[in-house]
Motif scaffolding. Structure first.
Motif, PDB file in Angstrom:
ATOM      1  N   ASN A 214       0.855  -1.200   0.000  1.00 23.60           N
ATOM      2  CA  ASN A 214       0.000   0.000   0.000  1.00 23.60           C
ATOM      3  C   ASN A 214       0.890   1.250   0.000  1.00 23.60           C
ATOM      4  O   ASN A 214       0.967   1.972   0.990  1.00 23.60           O
ATOM      5  N   VAL A 215       1.563   1.530  -1.130  1.00 23.09           N
ATOM      6  CA  VAL A 215       2.633   2.537  -1.176  1.00 23.09           C
ATOM      7  C   VAL A 215       2.090   3.933  -1.458  1.00 23.09           C
ATOM      8  O   VAL A 215       1.508   4.199  -2.503  1.00 23.09           O
ATOM      9  N   LYS A 216       2.345   4.810  -0.524  1.00 22.63           N
ATOM     10  CA  LYS A 216       1.972   6.225  -0.615  1.00 22.63           C
ATOM     11  C   LYS A 216       2.949   6.978  -1.515  1.00 22.63           C
ATOM     12  O   LYS A 216       2.567   7.604  -2.499  1.00 22.63           O
ATOM     13  N   PHE A 217       4.232   6.904  -1.166  1.00 29.05           N
ATOM     14  CA  PHE A 217       5.258   7.510  -2.021  1.00 29.05           C
ATOM     15  C   PHE A 217       6.584   6.776  -1.866  1.00 29.05           C
ATOM     16  O   PHE A 217       6.815   6.072  -0.886  1.00 29.05           O
ATOM     17  N   PHE A 218       7.424   6.964  -2.869  1.00 31.96           N
ATOM     18  CA  PHE A 218       8.778   6.404  -2.890  1.00 31.96           C
ATOM     19  C   PHE A 218       9.753   7.564  -2.803  1.00 31.96           C
ATOM     20  O   PHE A 218       9.766   8.456  -3.653  1.00 31.96           O
ATOM     21  N   TYR A 219      10.577   7.577  -1.749  1.00 31.15           N
ATOM     22  CA  TYR A 219      11.578   8.626  -1.564  1.00 31.15           C
ATOM     23  C   TYR A 219      12.887   8.195  -2.214  1.00 31.15           C
ATOM     24  O   TYR A 219      13.412   7.114  -1.930  1.00 31.15           O
ATOM     25  N   THR A 220      13.436   9.058  -3.089  1.00 27.73           N
ATOM     26  CA  THR A 220      14.646   8.697  -3.820  1.00 27.73           C
ATOM     27  C   THR A 220      15.544   9.898  -4.030  1.00 27.73           C
ATOM     28  O   THR A 220      15.089  11.052  -4.053  1.00 27.73           O
TER      29      THR A 220
END
Length: 461
Positions: A214-220
């Motif tokens: 259930n991914v809200k955002f990916f920090y990169t």
């Protein structure tokens, strides 16, 4: 960059590097004009600025001379070689320039400094940043630009606010920004790690996470990842954006090293985003000073209301004093001059770092340690050791020898498998100290290898 500012940087560098000695008379105005292919008036303007900075002085009917002992102390080895610190080098900081901007900010915004501003930020600074961001290939509207108290505040808000995709989990590269990791764990925000190495990340694994979690955002950090020092290719950036679109995931792009990019074709993720999935973050801590506490977030329209509300409740507004000083600093052209100067300085250090690693590891451990080809001012990188080698004795020994290093544990989520890595950052290491520090590191690791009979690899984590 204006010809005058380039000339000023060049003349300043000649003094700081000692090529023009203390008390030495400078070439005549006509000679300098011929040498740098510019007008006498441009030379006179640059010399006047150097005199204002107390780097040179004029003698009537004689010429200009270098002020004695103006910069000599900063050229000497410091005695401590600090590969752990990642803050800007204080010897490169433009104190006089920024002091002028602070004084000007007080005069210009004297009334505004005594009232609260807006959660979004100083409107005039937002206009200036909108224009500046075009140089980074970040084209956006002022309504989407938010001034924050550093990137850390923007990340805290993003981790807390509800997203349109109604998901709750944060995916973060491992290793990654330690303060975000600490924030997520302290506030018990569900986080999933995905390993990033010098080779990149496992795209199949990332797709599995996007699809199943259930991914809200990916920090990169696509550019000059901290602490690894690596960057994504254009193809990898496009692949990431396609996964985000396909699985309804937002991307939080931390572009804190954007000012050091020398490849004009290396654009941020934001520049390729066609579906408003990328939240772009930019910090001024690495190029100016962390104490300024000014960051910028470009927020999608559907998130702006929630972002504004949470930010207002967190701090009402970001320091008006810092915002006003930064605005004047950028508008005056001082920022661009400083960016050119610090980028050139760090490029030299990064080349020395790569050459020193190649010299002391490549020759001593042929085929085991390899130096990356330096195409960018990559001021930080890493060395990976066999898991059976203990880093603690190596770090302790080097500290006694005046070399400071830092293990990488805090850059990992608590329960994520950790690589045996050493960070190397030369933003606070003098050029004269880099080779010495790497030589001492190689000796310490070599002694450890002799005791253990194991091998290491560099840049291949």
């Amino acid at each position: 960059m204006h010809r005058y500012l380039l000339l000023l940087n060049e003349l300043e560098s000649l003094i700081e590097s000692g090529q023009w000695k203390d008390g030495e008379k400078l070439p005549s105005i006509r000679t300098l004009a011929d040498r740098y292919a510019c007008s006498n008036s441009t030379i006179i303007r640059a010399l006047a600025e150097l005199e204002h900075r107390h780097m040179i002085y004029s003698v009537p009917k004689s010429g200009y001379y270098v002020v004695k002992s103006a910069y000599a102390p900063s050229l000497k080895p410091s005695g401590v070689i600090n590969f752990a610190a990642s803050s800007p080098d204080p010897d490169i900081f433009p104190y006089l320039d920024f002091q002028h901007c602070i004084n000007k900010a007080i005069d210009t915004y004297r009334n505004d400094l005594f009232i609260y501003g807006t959660p979004q930020g100083l409107p005039s600074l937002i206009q200036v940043i909108q224009k500046q961001f075009r140089d980074y290939q970040v084209f956006t509207q002022p309504s989407r630009i938010f001034i924050t108290s550093g990137v850390q505040q923007a990340l805290a808000i993003l981790a807390a606010i509800p997203f349109p995709n109604q998901k709750t989990k944060v995916v973060i590269e491992q290793p990654s920004y330690h303060l975000l990791i600490e924030y997520l764990e302290t506030h018990q925000i569900p986080a999933i790690g995905i390993e990033r190495t010098a080779r990149g990340i496992d795209w199949d694994e990332l797709e599995r996470i996007f699809r199943c979690e259930n991914v809200k955002f990916f920090y990169t950090m696509p550019r000059f990842h901290s602490p690894l020092g690596t960057s994504y290719t254009k193809q990898e950036k496009l692949a990431l954006l396609e996964l985000a679109r396909k699985y309804d995931v937002y991307i939080v792009e931390d572009d804190h090293m954007a000012d050091f990019e020398e490849d004009s074709k290396a654009d941020p993720l934001f520049a390729y985003d066609q579906s408003a999935r990328v939240i772009y973050l930019k910090s001024y801590a690495k190029i100016l000073l962390p104490g300024l506490r000014v960051g910028v977030a470009v927020i999608p329209e559907e998130l702006s209301r929630a972002f504004t509300q949470y930010k207002r409740l967190m701090d009402i507004d970001t320091s008006m004093f810092s915002q006003a000083a930064l605005e004047i600093y950028i508008k005056s052209g001082m920022f661009e001059r400083h960016r050119h100067k610090i980028r050139s300085c760090y490029a030299k250090r990064s080349r020395l770092l790569a050459a020193s690693i190649q010299q002391h590891f490549g020759h001593r451990f042929p085929g085991i340690v390899s130096a990356c080809e330096v195409k960018q001012p990559m001021i930080h990188t890493h060395i990976m050791l066999n898991e059976r080698i203990s880093l603690s004795p190596i770090i302790t020994r080097l500290k006694k020898d005046g070399v400071l290093l830092e293990p990488i544990e805090k850059h990992y989520l608590k329960h994520f498998p950790k690589r045996n890595l050493l960070k190397l950052n030369v933003s606070n290491v003098k050029e004269t100290d880099i080779e010495t520090g790497i030589a001492k590191l190689a000796d310490a690791i070599g002694d450890s290898l002799e005791r253990s009979g194991l091998r290491i690899s560099y840049g291949m984590s």
